[in-house]
Write a protein that holds these residues in place. Sequence first.
Motif, PDB file in Angstrom:
ATOM      1  N   GLU A 202       0.829  -1.213   0.000  1.00  0.00           N
ATOM      2  CA  GLU A 202       0.000   0.000   0.000  1.00  0.00           C
ATOM      3  C   GLU A 202       0.862   1.261   0.000  1.00  0.00           C
ATOM      4  OE1 GLU A 202      -2.594  -0.351   3.390  1.00  0.00           O
ATOM      5  OE2 GLU A 202      -3.591  -2.123   2.554  1.00  0.00           O
ATOM      6  N   TYR A 203       2.026   1.202   0.608  1.00  0.00           N
ATOM      7  CA  TYR A 203       2.953   2.338   0.643  1.00  0.00           C
ATOM      8  C   TYR A 203       3.836   2.395  -0.606  1.00  0.00           C
ATOM      9  CZ  TYR A 203       1.934   4.179   5.279  1.00  0.00           C
ATOM     10  OH  TYR A 203       1.334   4.786   6.360  1.00  0.00           O
ATOM     11  N   GLY A 204       3.588   1.517  -1.561  1.00  0.00           N
ATOM     12  CA  GLY A 204       4.306   1.547  -2.831  1.00  0.00           C
ATOM     13  C   GLY A 204       5.648   0.838  -2.828  1.00  0.00           C
ATOM     14  N   CYS A 205       5.856  -0.061  -1.884  1.00  0.00           N
ATOM     15  CA  CYS A 205       7.135  -0.768  -1.788  1.00  0.00           C
ATOM     16  C   CYS A 205       7.143  -1.999  -2.685  1.00  0.00           C
ATOM     17  CB  CYS A 205       7.404  -1.185  -0.340  1.00  0.00           C
ATOM     18  SG  CYS A 205       7.563   0.222   0.774  1.00  0.00           S
ATOM     19  N   SER A 206       8.303  -2.262  -3.262  1.00  0.00           N
ATOM     20  CA  SER A 206       8.457  -3.421  -4.146  1.00  0.00           C
ATOM     21  C   SER A 206       9.089  -4.613  -3.434  1.00  0.00           C
ATOM     22  CB  SER A 206       9.330  -3.039  -5.345  1.00  0.00           C
ATOM     23  OG  SER A 206      10.621  -2.655  -4.882  1.00  0.00           O
ATOM     24  N   GLN A 207       9.611  -4.391  -2.227  1.00  0.00           N
ATOM     25  CA  GLN A 207      10.336  -5.439  -1.519  1.00  0.00           C
ATOM     26  C   GLN A 207      10.273  -5.154  -0.024  1.00  0.00           C
ATOM     27  OE1 GLN A 207      14.049  -6.874  -3.314  1.00  0.00           O
ATOM     28  NE2 GLN A 207      15.109  -6.301  -1.438  1.00  0.00           N
ATOM     29  N   ILE A 208      10.355  -6.215   0.769  1.00  0.00           N
ATOM     30  CA  ILE A 208      10.454  -6.072   2.223  1.00  0.00           C
ATOM     31  C   ILE A 208      11.735  -6.771   2.664  1.00  0.00           C
ATOM     32  CG2 ILE A 208       9.059  -8.112   2.764  1.00  0.00           C
ATOM     33  CD1 ILE A 208       7.834  -6.378   5.096  1.00  0.00           C
ATOM     34  N   GLU A 209      12.468  -6.114   3.565  1.00  0.00           N
ATOM     35  CA  GLU A 209      13.758  -6.624   4.019  1.00  0.00           C
ATOM     36  C   GLU A 209      13.806  -6.615   5.540  1.00  0.00           C
ATOM     37  OE1 GLU A 209      16.444  -4.821   0.353  1.00  0.00           O
ATOM     38  OE2 GLU A 209      16.611  -3.887   2.335  1.00  0.00           O
ATOM     39  N   VAL A 210      14.725  -7.389   6.078  1.00  0.00           N
ATOM     40  CA  VAL A 210      14.963  -7.389   7.519  1.00  0.00           C
ATOM     41  C   VAL A 210      16.416  -7.790   7.759  1.00  0.00           C
ATOM     42  CG1 VAL A 210      14.180  -9.783   7.857  1.00  0.00           C
ATOM     43  CG2 VAL A 210      14.093  -8.172   9.767  1.00  0.00           C
ATOM     44  N   ALA A 211      17.035  -7.133   8.734  1.00  0.00           N
ATOM     45  CA  ALA A 211      18.350  -7.550   9.222  1.00  0.00           C
ATOM     46  C   ALA A 211      18.120  -8.229  10.564  1.00  0.00           C
ATOM     47  CB  ALA A 211      19.267  -6.345   9.381  1.00  0.00           C
ATOM     48  N   CYS A 212      18.835  -9.281  10.816  1.00  0.00           N
ATOM     49  CA  CYS A 212      18.588 -10.076  12.017  1.00  0.00           C
ATOM     50  C   CYS A 212      19.912 -10.566  12.580  1.00  0.00           C
ATOM     51  CB  CYS A 212      17.699 -11.261  11.624  1.00  0.00           C
ATOM     52  SG  CYS A 212      17.160 -12.274  12.984  1.00  0.00           S
ATOM     53  N   ASN A 213      20.093 -10.423  13.876  1.00  0.00           N
ATOM     54  CA  ASN A 213      21.314 -10.860  14.527  1.00  0.00           C
ATOM     55  C   ASN A 213      21.573 -12.340  14.234  1.00  0.00           C
ATOM     56  OD1 ASN A 213      23.147 -11.883  16.669  1.00  0.00           O
ATOM     57  ND2 ASN A 213      22.979  -9.797  17.433  1.00  0.00           N
ATOM     58  N   GLN A 214      22.833 -12.681  13.988  1.00  0.00           N
ATOM     59  CA  GLN A 214      23.212 -14.057  13.668  1.00  0.00           C
ATOM     60  C   GLN A 214      22.896 -15.034  14.792  1.00  0.00           C
ATOM     61  OE1 GLN A 214      27.320 -14.117  12.456  1.00  0.00           O
ATOM     62  NE2 GLN A 214      26.982 -12.593  10.847  1.00  0.00           N
TER      63      GLN A 214
ATOM     64  N   HIS B  27      14.642 -14.546   1.732  1.00  0.00           N
ATOM     65  CA  HIS B  27      15.921 -15.117   1.317  1.00  0.00           C
ATOM     66  C   HIS B  27      17.064 -14.395   2.016  1.00  0.00           C
ATOM     67  CE1 HIS B  27      13.655 -17.118  -1.817  1.00  0.00           C
ATOM     68  NE2 HIS B  27      13.120 -15.945  -2.096  1.00  0.00           N
ATOM     69  N   ASN B  28      18.101 -15.134   2.333  1.00  0.00           N
ATOM     70  CA  ASN B  28      19.273 -14.576   2.991  1.00  0.00           C
ATOM     71  C   ASN B  28      20.342 -14.297   1.933  1.00  0.00           C
ATOM     72  OD1 ASN B  28      21.192 -13.785   4.791  1.00  0.00           O
ATOM     73  ND2 ASN B  28      21.557 -15.797   5.643  1.00  0.00           N
ATOM     74  N   PHE B  29      20.154 -13.193   1.199  1.00  0.00           N
ATOM     75  CA  PHE B  29      21.064 -12.845   0.120  1.00  0.00           C
ATOM     76  C   PHE B  29      22.122 -11.813   0.531  1.00  0.00           C
ATOM     77  CE2 PHE B  29      17.384 -13.666  -3.042  1.00  0.00           C
ATOM     78  CZ  PHE B  29      17.702 -15.006  -3.122  1.00  0.00           C
ATOM     79  N   HIS B  30      21.994 -11.219   1.715  1.00  0.00           N
ATOM     80  CA  HIS B  30      22.858 -10.105   2.098  1.00  0.00           C
ATOM     81  C   HIS B  30      23.570 -10.368   3.423  1.00  0.00           C
ATOM     82  CE1 HIS B  30      19.778  -8.292  -0.516  1.00  0.00           C
ATOM     83  NE2 HIS B  30      20.731  -7.456  -0.872  1.00  0.00           N
ATOM     84  N   TYR B  31      24.640  -9.653   3.621  1.00  0.00           N
ATOM     85  CA  TYR B  31      25.296  -9.551   4.921  1.00  0.00           C
ATOM     86  C   TYR B  31      25.052  -8.137   5.437  1.00  0.00           C
ATOM     87  CZ  TYR B  31      28.037 -13.738   3.898  1.00  0.00           C
ATOM     88  OH  TYR B  31      28.430 -15.014   3.604  1.00  0.00           O
TER      89      TYR B  31
END
Length: 152
Positions: free
Chosen positions: A103-115, A130-134
Amino acid sequence: MYRKSMEKDCRAIYDLICHMEQKELPYGAFEKIYLRQLQRQDMYCLIDEADGRVRAMLNLRFEEQLHHCEKIAEIMEFVVDADCRNQNVGKRMLAEAEKIALEYGCSQIEVACNQLRKDTHRFYIREGMHNFHYKFSKRLIGENSDTNVLGR
């Protein structure tokens, strides 16, 4: 029931986040930041409430990013009360957050999470993330320890 958080929810959200971080945060600083975020158009704090009790909160930030050329939603904090886990509260709340992000016009949702949060990683993967990033961090005030602990 899902709704956008309000001033009156500050203490309940504070309690959830302190539990998640396994430490007591300074309430005055927390409240100041929380109240400022309520006024921001690029933030949305979603709560799940049942019987007058806040059971979960998910705090979103919306941001246009140059490297995507799109608006992205990022989960800044997400916590479900320990008494409500394994009841699909988190699953349904994440789905609601995804609707809000669209609704806010976002194309993706992301999250960073402690290892250290292995159960949380399994949850996000199970929900199609998916865990594609560090993510890297460096403490600028105080000791820049290389020991990973929750609540830092």
